[in-house]
Design an enzyme around this catalytic site. Structure first.
Site, mmCIF file in Angstrom:
data_model
loop_
_atom_site.group_PDB
_atom_site.id
_atom_site.type_symbol
_atom_site.label_atom_id
_atom_site.label_comp_id
_atom_site.label_asym_id
_atom_site.label_seq_id
_atom_site.Cartn_x
_atom_site.Cartn_y
_atom_site.Cartn_z
ATOM 1 N N GLY A 84 -2.312 10.580 -2.617
ATOM 2 C CA GLY A 84 -1.287 11.278 -3.388
ATOM 3 C C GLY A 84 -0.188 11.724 -2.448
ATOM 4 O O GLY A 84 -0.193 11.342 -1.270
ATOM 5 N N ALA A 140 2.005 4.961 7.319
ATOM 6 C CA ALA A 140 2.712 5.585 8.442
ATOM 7 C C ALA A 140 2.092 6.934 8.799
ATOM 8 O O ALA A 140 2.364 7.469 9.877
ATOM 9 C CB ALA A 140 4.181 5.767 8.082
ATOM 10 N N TYR A 162 -6.064 12.001 5.865
ATOM 11 C CA TYR A 162 -5.653 10.742 5.231
ATOM 12 C C TYR A 162 -5.211 9.746 6.323
ATOM 13 O O TYR A 162 -5.593 8.576 6.309
ATOM 14 C CB TYR A 162 -4.512 11.054 4.250
ATOM 15 C CG TYR A 162 -3.797 9.861 3.672
ATOM 16 C CD1 TYR A 162 -4.377 9.070 2.685
ATOM 17 C CD2 TYR A 162 -2.501 9.532 4.096
ATOM 18 C CE1 TYR A 162 -3.700 7.980 2.146
ATOM 19 C CE2 TYR A 162 -1.823 8.454 3.563
ATOM 20 C CZ TYR A 162 -2.423 7.682 2.590
ATOM 21 O OH TYR A 162 -1.741 6.606 2.058
ATOM 22 N N LYS A 185 4.721 11.677 -5.170
ATOM 23 C CA LYS A 185 5.317 11.873 -3.852
ATOM 24 C C LYS A 185 6.742 12.373 -4.012
ATOM 25 O O LYS A 185 7.285 12.410 -5.127
ATOM 26 C CB LYS A 185 5.260 10.556 -3.084
ATOM 27 C CG LYS A 185 3.821 10.037 -3.012
ATOM 28 C CD LYS A 185 3.720 8.823 -2.189
ATOM 29 C CE LYS A 185 3.108 9.174 -0.856
ATOM 30 N NZ LYS A 185 3.169 8.079 0.081
ATOM 31 N N THR A 213 12.990 14.846 7.697
ATOM 32 C CA THR A 213 13.581 13.531 7.399
ATOM 33 C C THR A 213 12.499 12.522 7.047
ATOM 34 O O THR A 213 11.360 12.621 7.514
ATOM 35 C CB THR A 213 14.371 12.990 8.608
ATOM 36 O OG1 THR A 213 13.503 13.028 9.754
ATOM 37 C CG2 THR A 213 15.625 13.808 8.864
HETATM 38 P P1 NAD Z 1 -2.082 4.692 -6.159
HETATM 39 O O1 NAD Z 1 -2.845 5.972 -6.093
HETATM 40 O O2 NAD Z 1 -1.107 4.502 -7.270
HETATM 41 O O3 NAD Z 1 -3.096 3.458 -6.164
HETATM 42 C C1 NAD Z 1 -4.371 3.504 -5.582
HETATM 43 C C2 NAD Z 1 -5.347 3.038 -6.637
HETATM 44 O O4 NAD Z 1 -6.663 3.009 -6.056
HETATM 45 C C3 NAD Z 1 -5.429 3.987 -7.850
HETATM 46 O O5 NAD Z 1 -5.115 3.305 -9.047
HETATM 47 C C4 NAD Z 1 -6.869 4.469 -7.839
HETATM 48 O O6 NAD Z 1 -7.426 4.643 -9.138
HETATM 49 C C5 NAD Z 1 -7.562 3.343 -7.088
HETATM 50 N N1 NAD Z 1 -8.827 3.793 -6.532
HETATM 51 C C6 NAD Z 1 -9.062 4.917 -5.810
HETATM 52 N N2 NAD Z 1 -10.363 5.019 -5.529
HETATM 53 C C7 NAD Z 1 -10.969 3.937 -6.084
HETATM 54 C C8 NAD Z 1 -12.315 3.511 -6.149
HETATM 55 N N3 NAD Z 1 -13.294 4.221 -5.613
HETATM 56 N N4 NAD Z 1 -12.583 2.360 -6.810
HETATM 57 C C9 NAD Z 1 -11.590 1.649 -7.409
HETATM 58 N N5 NAD Z 1 -10.290 2.008 -7.375
HETATM 59 C C10 NAD Z 1 -9.984 3.140 -6.724
HETATM 60 O O7 NAD Z 1 -1.365 4.526 -4.744
HETATM 61 P P2 NAD Z 1 -0.253 3.492 -4.266
HETATM 62 O O8 NAD Z 1 0.964 4.280 -3.989
HETATM 63 O O9 NAD Z 1 -0.193 2.316 -5.157
HETATM 64 O O10 NAD Z 1 -0.867 3.064 -2.860
HETATM 65 C C11 NAD Z 1 -1.599 1.863 -2.667
HETATM 66 C C12 NAD Z 1 -2.092 1.810 -1.234
HETATM 67 O O11 NAD Z 1 -0.987 1.915 -0.330
HETATM 68 C C13 NAD Z 1 -3.043 2.943 -0.874
HETATM 69 O O12 NAD Z 1 -4.036 2.436 -0.028
HETATM 70 C C14 NAD Z 1 -2.170 3.907 -0.136
HETATM 71 O O13 NAD Z 1 -2.914 4.704 0.766
HETATM 72 C C15 NAD Z 1 -1.213 2.975 0.591
HETATM 73 N N6 NAD Z 1 0.063 3.626 0.913
HETATM 74 C C16 NAD Z 1 0.928 3.986 -0.070
HETATM 75 C C17 NAD Z 1 2.109 4.607 0.266
HETATM 76 C C18 NAD Z 1 3.116 5.020 -0.780
HETATM 77 O O14 NAD Z 1 4.146 5.560 -0.407
HETATM 78 N N7 NAD Z 1 2.876 4.802 -2.059
HETATM 79 C C19 NAD Z 1 2.431 4.871 1.609
HETATM 80 C C20 NAD Z 1 1.512 4.511 2.582
HETATM 81 C C21 NAD Z 1 0.338 3.867 2.231
#
Ligand code: NAD
Length: 330
Positions: free
Chosen positions: A79, A122, A152, A195, A222
């Site tokens: 999150g 990041a 995280y 976010k 930033t």
């Molecule tokens: P999101 O929370 O929308 O998607 C993650 C999904 O994983 C969710 O739908 C959740 O239900 C699913 N999930 C969690 N635990 C689970 C489990 N035990 N079994 C099955 N499904 C499960 O997040 P996002 O923004 O789409 O991010 C996707 C990936 O990218 C993540 O690994 C996140 O850490 C990484 N990430 C995202 C960002 C960003 O800015 N959005 C930045 C850095 C890294």
């Protein structure tokens, strides 16, 4: 259209996973999605969508099948700052996300899956390089000595290393991207896991003209924000390349949170003032360093931030209107 390879997207019910499924379908892939939940914005383009918990090895056995050519592992307990930086969710974040990675990788080894993508963040970069908001350092080789500012980030770093061990010891081709603040339509925009970009767009969209909106921190912190289409483009390019990473996938258009908020206000056409309040903010400065991605993939994200913010603001406004019309009817 030719049916291309069979792929599995773990976390397909999430924001980036939903966009990735759509992109893979547009490219002609057969796609299986798995997630704890369906995509709340209806982005359900997968050929097969399985509701399942990747912490459960039996579920993982069923979804990681021998016929898959590629796996994208995006599932994580995650999150925005209100979820990741308060400390209240730390054990869940580490336990849940690590289990998903451990199980998916081990099953990929058992089933002989040739290639797997992992979405790191990041947030794994050391805090000591991100204390100066005007001059953060996030080049890929600056990861060590490690000192992420959140659990995280530590889990992401652990899992990056885990994936690389499976490449080294079991010959699975691994691709690792470090995403920097991905945003855009169909992302979480309220409820506590959203976010900063979505939260600020929502606050501005909900504010009365002439009113005030609250922003966490001094606003001097930033960041850079990348629109989700370019994130998915980067993922596909990395997947097709001969490079494993880890590599940054982010924008290098750095902006302070105060100026970001002013940009959203300007897009809204409203007159609003900003009140800075105490709240979880994360590191003082962060920006994507795109030297390595340019060198290895001959590509880097290039769309101006403002275009993505305009698109996202409009989408969040529509979500608010939809919600209001449902509550008026009820
Ligand atoms: P999101 O929370 O929308 O998607 C993650 C999904 O994983 C969710 O739908 C959740 O239900 C699913 N999930 C969690 N635990 C689970 C489990 N035990 N079994 C099955 N499904 C499960 O997040 P996002 O923004 O789409 O991010 C996707 C990936 O990218 C993540 O690994 C996140 O850490 C990484 N990430 C995202 C960002 C960003 O800015 N959005 C930045 C850095 C890294």
């Amino acid at each position: 259209m030719d049916i291309k390879n069979k792929t599995l997207v773990c976390g397909a019910g999430g924001f980036i996973g939903g966009h990735l499924v759509k992109r893979l379908k547009d490219e002609g892939y057969w796609v299986r999605g798995v997630d704890l939940k369906e995509n709340e914005f209806g982005n359900m383009d997968a050929d097969e969508f399985i509701i399942g918990d990747l912490r459960d090895p039996e579920v993982v056995k069923n979804v990681v099948t021998e016929d898959l050519d590629e796996v994208y592992q995006l599932a994580a307990d995650m999150g925005g700052a209100g979820f990741v930086f308060t400390g209240d969710n730390d054990s869940d974040i580490m336990h849940n996300s690590a289990l998903c990675n451990l199980h998916v990788l081990e099953e990929a080894k058992q089933k002989g899956i040739p290639k797997i993508f992992y979405s790191s963040s990041a947030c794994m970069y050391p805090e000591y390089n991100q204390m100066d908001p005007d001059n953060p350092k996030c080049s890929e080789d600056s990861a060590y000595p490690a000192d992420p500012d959140s659990e995280y980030g530590w889990e992401k770093l652990f899992s990056e290393r885990l994936y690389l061990t499976y490449q080294r010891n079991h010959g699975i081709e691994v691709k690792i991207a470090r995403f920097h603040n991905i945003f855009g339509p169909q992302g979480t925009w309220d409820g506590g896991r959203e976010k900063a970009p979505a939260a600020i767009c929502r606050k501005v969209a909900l504010a009365e003209d002439g009113g005030t909106i609250e922003v966490w921190g001094t606003g001097e912190q930033t960041r850079s924000f990348l629109i989700v289409d370019e994130c998915v483009e980067g993922v596909r390019r990395l997947m097709e390349s001969g490079f494993s990473g880890p590599v940054n996938i982010g924008s290098d258009e750095m902006i302070s949170i105060q100026n970001f908020t002013k940009m959203v206000i300007d897009i809204s056409g409203k007159e609003l003032s900003i009140k800075n309040i105490e709240g979880p903010t994360g590191v003082a400065g962060r920006n994507s360093d795109n030297a390595l991605i340019k060198k290895k993939l001959d590509w880097a994200p290039s769309k101006p931030l403002r275009n993505g913010v305009e698109q996202t603001y409009k989408w969040i406004q529509e979500q608010i209107e939809k919600r209001e019309s449902v509550s008026t009817k009820a």
